[in-house]
Design a protein around this motif. Sequence first.
Motif, PDB file in Angstrom:
ATOM      1  N   GLU A  12     -10.284   5.963   0.394  1.00 21.95           N
ATOM      2  CA  GLU A  12      -9.535   6.857  -0.482  1.00 21.95           C
ATOM      3  C   GLU A  12      -8.073   6.220  -0.181  1.00 21.95           C
ATOM      4  OE1 GLU A  12     -11.978  10.558  -0.965  1.00 21.95           O
ATOM      5  OE2 GLU A  12     -10.869  10.510   0.564  1.00 21.95           O
ATOM      6  N   TRP A  13      -7.864   5.926   0.834  1.00 17.50           N
ATOM      7  CA  TRP A  13      -6.432   5.729   1.076  1.00 17.50           C
ATOM      8  C   TRP A  13      -6.212   4.232   0.947  1.00 17.50           C
ATOM      9  CZ3 TRP A  13      -1.826   6.928   2.745  1.00 17.50           C
ATOM     10  CH2 TRP A  13      -0.841   6.305   3.372  1.00 17.50           C
ATOM     11  N   GLN A  14      -7.092   3.275   0.928  1.00 17.50           N
ATOM     12  CA  GLN A  14      -6.705   1.842   0.496  1.00 17.50           C
ATOM     13  C   GLN A  14      -6.532   1.913  -0.922  1.00 17.50           C
ATOM     14  OE1 GLN A  14      -9.835  -0.541   2.539  1.00 17.50           O
ATOM     15  NE2 GLN A  14      -8.269  -0.842   4.170  1.00 17.50           N
ATOM     16  N   HIS A  15      -7.375   2.543  -1.699  1.00 15.06           N
ATOM     17  CA  HIS A  15      -7.533   2.595  -3.470  1.00 15.06           C
ATOM     18  C   HIS A  15      -6.202   3.265  -3.865  1.00 15.06           C
ATOM     19  CE1 HIS A  15      -9.037   2.546  -7.144  1.00 15.06           C
ATOM     20  NE2 HIS A  15      -8.884   3.884  -7.345  1.00 15.06           N
ATOM     21  N   ASP A  16      -6.022   4.321  -3.243  1.00  9.60           N
ATOM     22  CA  ASP A  16      -4.757   5.051  -3.874  1.00  9.60           C
ATOM     23  C   ASP A  16      -4.247   6.022  -3.011  1.00  9.60           C
ATOM     24  OD1 ASP A  16      -3.010   6.684  -5.621  1.00  9.60           O
ATOM     25  OD2 ASP A  16      -4.729   7.558  -6.597  1.00  9.60           O
ATOM     26  N   PRO A  17      -3.206   5.348  -2.154  1.00 11.75           N
ATOM     27  CA  PRO A  17      -2.340   6.172  -0.899  1.00 11.75           C
ATOM     28  C   PRO A  17      -1.498   7.197  -1.752  1.00 11.75           C
ATOM     29  CG  PRO A  17      -1.501   3.852  -1.460  1.00 11.75           C
ATOM     30  CD  PRO A  17      -2.956   3.936  -2.093  1.00 11.75           C
ATOM     31  N   GLY A  18      -1.296   7.011  -2.918  1.00 19.71           N
ATOM     32  CA  GLY A  18      -0.138   7.624  -3.427  1.00 19.71           C
ATOM     33  C   GLY A  18      -0.660   9.258  -3.552  1.00 19.71           C
ATOM     34  N   THR A  19      -1.807   9.111  -4.063  1.00 21.78           N
ATOM     35  CA  THR A  19      -2.795  10.522  -4.310  1.00 21.78           C
ATOM     36  C   THR A  19      -2.876  11.185  -2.944  1.00 21.78           C
ATOM     37  OG1 THR A  19      -3.701   9.773  -6.253  1.00 21.78           O
ATOM     38  CG2 THR A  19      -4.962  11.719  -4.972  1.00 21.78           C
ATOM     39  N   VAL A  20      -3.012  10.544  -1.813  1.00 21.54           N
ATOM     40  CA  VAL A  20      -3.572  11.071  -0.373  1.00 21.54           C
ATOM     41  C   VAL A  20      -2.077  11.668  -0.078  1.00 21.54           C
ATOM     42  CG1 VAL A  20      -3.765  10.685   1.861  1.00 21.54           C
ATOM     43  CG2 VAL A  20      -5.338   9.568   0.175  1.00 21.54           C
ATOM     44  N   LEU A  21      -0.772  10.862  -0.325  1.00 20.69           N
ATOM     45  CA  LEU A  21       0.557  11.482   0.114  1.00 20.69           C
ATOM     46  C   LEU A  21       0.926  12.466  -0.552  1.00 20.69           C
ATOM     47  CD1 LEU A  21       2.260   7.856   0.836  1.00 20.69           C
ATOM     48  CD2 LEU A  21       1.339   9.540   2.492  1.00 20.69           C
ATOM     49  N   ALA A  22       0.564  12.615  -1.780  1.00 13.55           N
ATOM     50  CA  ALA A  22       0.837  13.914  -2.621  1.00 13.55           C
ATOM     51  C   ALA A  22       0.274  15.105  -2.281  1.00 13.55           C
ATOM     52  CB  ALA A  22       0.426  13.493  -4.167  1.00 13.55           C
ATOM     53  N   GLU A  23      -0.981  14.915  -1.813  1.00 10.90           N
ATOM     54  CA  GLU A  23      -1.880  15.967  -1.485  1.00 10.90           C
ATOM     55  C   GLU A  23      -1.230  16.670   0.012  1.00 10.90           C
ATOM     56  OE1 GLU A  23      -6.484  17.484  -0.343  1.00 10.90           O
ATOM     57  OE2 GLU A  23      -5.883  15.513  -0.708  1.00 10.90           O
TER      58      GLU A  23
END
Length: 788
Positions: A42-53
Amino acid sequence: MRGKMDGARAFEFGTKSETLARLSALVSSAVVLPLVSFTVAEWQHDPGTVLAEIRGRPWSGDPLVVRSSGRDEDQSAFSNAGRYLSETDVRGQDELVAAIGRVVASYDVFLPNNQVFVQPQLADSLASGVVSSCEPSCGAPYRVVNWADGPDTTAVTSGRATVRTWYFLDGAAHPPVPWLARIPELVRELESLSRRPFEFEFGVAADGTLVLFQMRLLAKPGKPVPRVRHRDAVAECRRRLHRLWQAQTPALGPETVFGVMPDWNPAEMIGIRPRPLALSLYRTLITDEVWAESRHRYGYRDLRGAPLLIDLHGLPYIDTRASFSSLVPASVPDDTAERLVTGYVRKLRQNPHLHDKVEFTIALSSYHFTIAERAAELVRDGVLSRAESTELVHSLRNVTTRMMSEIGPYRRDLGEIEQLRRLPLHRPETFRPKRISALVHLCKRAGTLPFSGIARAAFAATSVVRSLVELGVLSPEDGDALLSSSQVASAALQRDFAELSRSAFLRRYGHLRPGTYDILSPRYDEDPARYFDWSRPAANGAHSPGFLPGIGQMRELRRLMAEHRLPGTAHELLRFIVQSVAAREYSKLQFSRVVSEILVDAKRAGEWLGFTPDDMSYTRVEDLCGLTGDHQRDKAALRAAIESARYRHEITETLCAPVVLSDPDELVSFATMADEANFVTQGRVIAPVADVSAGDDPAGCVAMISAADPGYDWIFTRGIRGLITAFGGANSHMAIRALELGIPAAIGVGEAQFTRLLYADVLEVDAASKLVRPSAGAGVRIRETGAA
């Protein structure tokens, strides 16, 4: 997030983050800090979504912790504790991105479903620690709490701090600090969820709330202990202590304190949990009778008939009331002596950290140049009147000057040891049962009895040197040089290793073994390659000329001797100091020859009757002295004795108790002292020493590192045989790894002992007996061939 589970269902452990998320809905006696968990994929695919959460959480602006949560962490077969990275005190998005990247990079195998999670960092933590639901190495039913005070919540697991440990049994918790009172409830709550032994990490918030950081199954816990047998053994020990606390004539005083180090140091000599043969041999040769007879011969109070060592279901403790009574000169009146002993015991009870130095800090047992100041402390403390303290000092002067006399008991003991040296120990080709009894008698009368007196004289000499240092007549370096000039026995070993052939060297020193009383500790001549590196160039064994006092120092010494009305000359006093300390080492070398022969015959008895050395370690000296020569009868008797002792010792190895026992309740709840080592596994190893920080290759060695830092995890890939650290606790990452791999370890031995052990060539780590001891090799002095 899962809803609250039905209490009847078994709790399911997952990854580190999954377990915490599940516990947050189940635990009421602690809190779980909120978290955001995500996979590596999840981090490698879409770090922006993780950071937003993460940014969407109200705590995202606080200092954060970024933690690993690998699929191969915290498993039932292994924990991989400390293998992967966690980052603390992360502030701002740039630091957060970098920290997550470092944690992901720490996974040595790419698994897309490995996880990382982020939590707010606990602010202003009062303390932190790790709790095990049972004693990890042996499976005993103690709750074991390792903790360290202060805001560093990784202090215990990182192994960078001095760690305290609290042991307690269910229903008997007496927390050593107030905030620990909440721990038992949390243990019970978590135990209701887990069907197997577990451990958890915690912190203490500023308001005293417990914060649960992690919970995992104990990887490879010790074999479960029958709780009924363990409970009965503890109850037996408590009953015995209650009886022993009553008045015990001829010992003086209304109460006592028991310790593993005061007087004859059983913890150092035979370990905390010795096998029955070692314990019975030590008692028979020294602590049952010989110790008291020797002191009586030297003019001290008669304690014959009182044993010095008591056996608490196989745990050896010194009765300090008996010890203190035996150090009072016989000429001191009974009422004065009783108040003196009572005062000594009270001081030890109030200052248990003095347990391994009682004669230097508590008891007055010989005359020296600062004895009047020490006696004045007894007056200030209300133990003695001024007149009584003066009388005590006078009596100590008489005992000590008699000790130094050319016609005193010390000279007689020197003569007896010299007779033992000249006595050949002819070993018959076939085993003769009665020879063991003869050797035991010989060792007591011609070995340990004179050695006890010589050791007493050496202690008096050491006290004189310490007083001269205290007064400034000698510098600390001068004092060390004076005492080290006495090390003729160790210097001889080093010289002989350099100069003699291998066979000649082993003929002279082959009887020595690291564990003088331990049948399982090989003699030098039984396994020389274990102890000596015959391939390396030998040290020349040159012995320094020792300390040469200056004119001013001799003048001041003469003045002190005149002032204190000591007989003889200053040169004679210095000669006594050097000779008595040298004689102590020399006499150890001589009497240990007989002890070693007793153990050889014990092994031969086993061969004759079909028992292994391990079997024989469960016999007692009394069993061996009772052999008749009737093969069938002796075999049956010894088999019964071995089976009974082995069954009993199984529980002995699960008993945990403090090094100083001041109350029977401490058998069910106690905290260790600072710098008290934590032993991991029940294993035992003898191997060369590797100073890892200095660049030594640890392969096949006892690895020594200052802190139990997980950064040293690589040493486990090198095939180390043992591990010793100066700092850390039993739940540090390195300790957990050693437990998983079955590597005997002593964690947190303290800086001073760690430094001493570094000077050894070979070390024995006996985790079951809670013992670390050096073995004499080339360039290393003999550190243990008898009593200290």
